[in-house]
Design a protein around this motif. Structure first.
Motif, short mmCIF file in Angstrom:
data_model
loop_
_atom_site.label_atom_id
_atom_site.label_comp_id
_atom_site.label_asym_id
_atom_site.label_seq_id
_atom_site.Cartn_x
_atom_site.Cartn_y
_atom_site.Cartn_z
N GLY A 1 0.81 -1.22 0.00
CA GLY A 1 0.00 0.00 0.00
C GLY A 1 0.84 1.26 0.00
N ALA A 2 1.94 1.26 0.77
CA ALA A 2 2.82 2.43 0.80
C ALA A 2 3.47 2.66 -0.56
N VAL A 3 3.87 1.58 -1.23
CA VAL A 3 4.46 1.71 -2.56
C VAL A 3 3.44 2.23 -3.56
N LEU A 4 2.21 1.71 -3.51
CA LEU A 4 1.18 2.15 -4.44
C LEU A 4 0.81 3.62 -4.21
N LEU A 5 0.80 4.05 -2.96
CA LEU A 5 0.55 5.46 -2.68
C LEU A 5 1.63 6.32 -3.32
N ALA A 6 2.89 5.89 -3.22
CA ALA A 6 3.98 6.66 -3.82
C ALA A 6 3.89 6.69 -5.34
N LEU A 7 3.41 5.58 -5.92
CA LEU A 7 3.26 5.51 -7.38
C LEU A 7 1.95 6.13 -7.86
N ASP A 8 1.06 6.49 -6.92
CA ASP A 8 -0.28 6.98 -7.24
C ASP A 8 -1.01 6.00 -8.15
N ARG A 9 -0.94 4.75 -7.79
CA ARG A 9 -1.58 3.68 -8.55
C ARG A 9 -2.48 2.87 -7.62
N ALA A 10 -3.74 2.77 -7.92
CA ALA A 10 -4.70 2.10 -7.04
C ALA A 10 -4.44 0.60 -6.98
N PRO A 11 -4.65 -0.01 -5.80
CA PRO A 11 -4.66 -1.47 -5.76
C PRO A 11 -5.86 -2.00 -6.52
N ALA B 1 1.77 -4.16 18.54
CA ALA B 1 0.64 -3.24 18.51
C ALA B 1 0.96 -1.99 17.71
N GLY B 2 2.15 -1.44 17.92
CA GLY B 2 2.54 -0.26 17.15
C GLY B 2 2.63 -0.54 15.67
N ASN B 3 3.17 -1.72 15.32
CA ASN B 3 3.22 -2.10 13.91
C ASN B 3 1.83 -2.13 13.30
N MET B 4 0.89 -2.73 14.02
CA MET B 4 -0.47 -2.85 13.50
C MET B 4 -1.11 -1.49 13.26
N CYS B 5 -0.78 -0.50 14.10
CA CYS B 5 -1.31 0.85 13.88
C CYS B 5 -0.79 1.43 12.57
N ASP B 6 0.51 1.29 12.32
CA ASP B 6 1.10 1.78 11.08
C ASP B 6 0.47 1.06 9.89
N HIS B 7 0.34 -0.25 9.99
CA HIS B 7 -0.20 -1.03 8.87
C HIS B 7 -1.62 -0.59 8.55
N GLY B 8 -2.47 -0.50 9.59
CA GLY B 8 -3.84 -0.10 9.35
C GLY B 8 -3.95 1.31 8.80
N ALA B 9 -3.18 2.23 9.37
CA ALA B 9 -3.23 3.62 8.91
C ALA B 9 -2.82 3.74 7.45
N THR B 10 -1.79 3.00 7.05
CA THR B 10 -1.32 3.07 5.66
C THR B 10 -2.38 2.56 4.70
N MET B 11 -3.02 1.45 5.05
CA MET B 11 -4.06 0.92 4.16
C MET B 11 -5.29 1.82 4.14
N MET B 12 -5.62 2.44 5.27
CA MET B 12 -6.73 3.40 5.28
C MET B 12 -6.41 4.62 4.42
N ARG B 13 -5.15 5.05 4.41
CA ARG B 13 -4.76 6.16 3.52
C ARG B 13 -4.96 5.77 2.06
#
Length: 353
Positions: A105-115, A148-160
């Motif tokens: 998800g982070a890579v796709l956000l940088a590429l501006d390409r939808a999953p 727990a901290g990892n899961m917050c980053d993961h969820g936030a990135t996918m929500m973005r």
């Protein structure tokens, strides 16, 4: 005398073709000698590394691979070798898919390409109170704050990614997550979770991830930045891996990204101590740079297990995880020291500012 890191970007760029996946254009394996011919993990990190180094290239083959590995029911990504994971423990598959969902998800956000599909796993958390209950009850703040901290980053990135590509209202979920975390922050350490099970190191790694995905991404300082600095410097002093010739990429990256951000957010709190830590560790990292041109995740060899998959046999060779992580570490150290840096920040594990 020039620093050992000068020209590092050229040496890493020369190493990168050695981990391309033969027969799979645009895809990669984690190290030259790896246990799988290609992987979601390696390919997403390689795309990240390419943008860090400013290397041109067509990502079409990698994007097709991602699309083929996405679960339409959850939006998560799973490796072609996912059957290696225990099918009797669904939580393992959920955590693996969560991690790859975040990294792709982070890579796709940088590429501006939808999953190909939205990240639907988080849809049930949208009603009032559901996300907050999930953060409180499903994340191991008292057992393993790092996770727990990892899961917050993961969820936030996918929500973005959901907000960018499918529905802008997902931004509200990020605000709710930030609100819950702000209320759960410990003013004594400045971080999140119980120190007892994983020590200060666990708190710093948890804080790095959740702040990376929420506060750092939005350039929004958290509360208690001075206490975060104190805890992170104390963790550096306690961890035996921060010694000459020793290291593990995750420890270095987490601590030095946090210190660089806190120095910026506080306008100089404990700057002399942070600079001294950066100077000392930057010179030590010379001994972790491999003859092949890049970095391995551990000082002894390439990463052996990543995101619950066995990935290499730990040979003395560079790997993509260690290379991305250590380049991000050195970048943060050079910025603290006011020295020029010839590559960019990671989109999967760095800061977009």
């Amino acid at each position: 005398m020039p620093g050992w890191w000068e020209g590092l970007q050229t040496r890493v760029a020369a190493w990168l073709p050695s981990v391309e996946a033969p027969g799979h254009p645009g895809c990669y394996r984690l190290a030259r000698v790896a246990l799988h011919p290609r992987s979601i993990d390696a390919t997403s990190l390689a795309l990240d590394l390419r943008q860090m180094l400013g290397l041109p290239g067509d990502p079409a083959g990698a994007l097709d691979f991602f699309d083929a590995c996405q679960d339409p029911a959850t939006g998560f990504y799973h490796e072609p070798h996912r059957d290696e994971l225990d099918a009797g423990v669904p939580r393992i598959h959920e955590m693996s898919g969560t991690y790859f969902g975040y990294q792709v998800g982070a890579v796709l956000l940088a590429l501006d390409r939808a999953p190909r599909h939205p990240f639907a796993f988080y849809e049930p958390l949208r009603p009032a109170g559901a996300l907050e209950r999930y953060l409180r009850e499903n994340m191991p703040w008292q057992r393993a704050p790092m996770g727990a901290g990892n899961m917050c980053d993961h969820g936030a990135t996918m929500m973005r990614a959901n907000a960018r590509f499918f529905d802008p209202s997902w931004h509200e979920m990020l605000l709710r997550m930030r609100g819950w975390l702000d209320a759960a922050q410990d003013p004594a350490t400045g971080l999140w979770g119980d120190e007892a099970p994983q020590g200060k190191n666990g708190l710093v790694q948890a804080g790095y991830h959740l702040m990376r995905g929420l506060h750092f991404h939005d350039d929004a300082p958290p509360a208690w930045c001075e206490r975060i600095t104190d805890t992170t410097l104390a963790s550096l002093a306690e961890c035996s891996v921060f010694q000459d010739g020793q290291g593990e990429a995750c420890h270095d990256m987490d601590h030095f990204v946090v210190l660089e951000r806190m120095l910026r957010f506080t306008n100089g709190y404990r700057e002399a101590d942070i600079r001294a830590a950066c100077e000392r560790r930057l010179q030590q990292l010379r001994h972790l740079h491999r003859e092949d041109g890049a970095f391995s995740f551990e000082s002894q060899g390439s990463i052996t297990n990543h995101n619950r998959h066995e990935v290499t046999a730990g040979l003395p060779q560079s790997d993509l995880v260690g290379t991305v992580f250590f380049l991000e570490t050195v970048l943060r150290q050079l910025r603290v020291l006011g020295l020029p840096v010839a590559w960019g920040s990671s989109v999967t594990h760095g800061v977009p500012h």
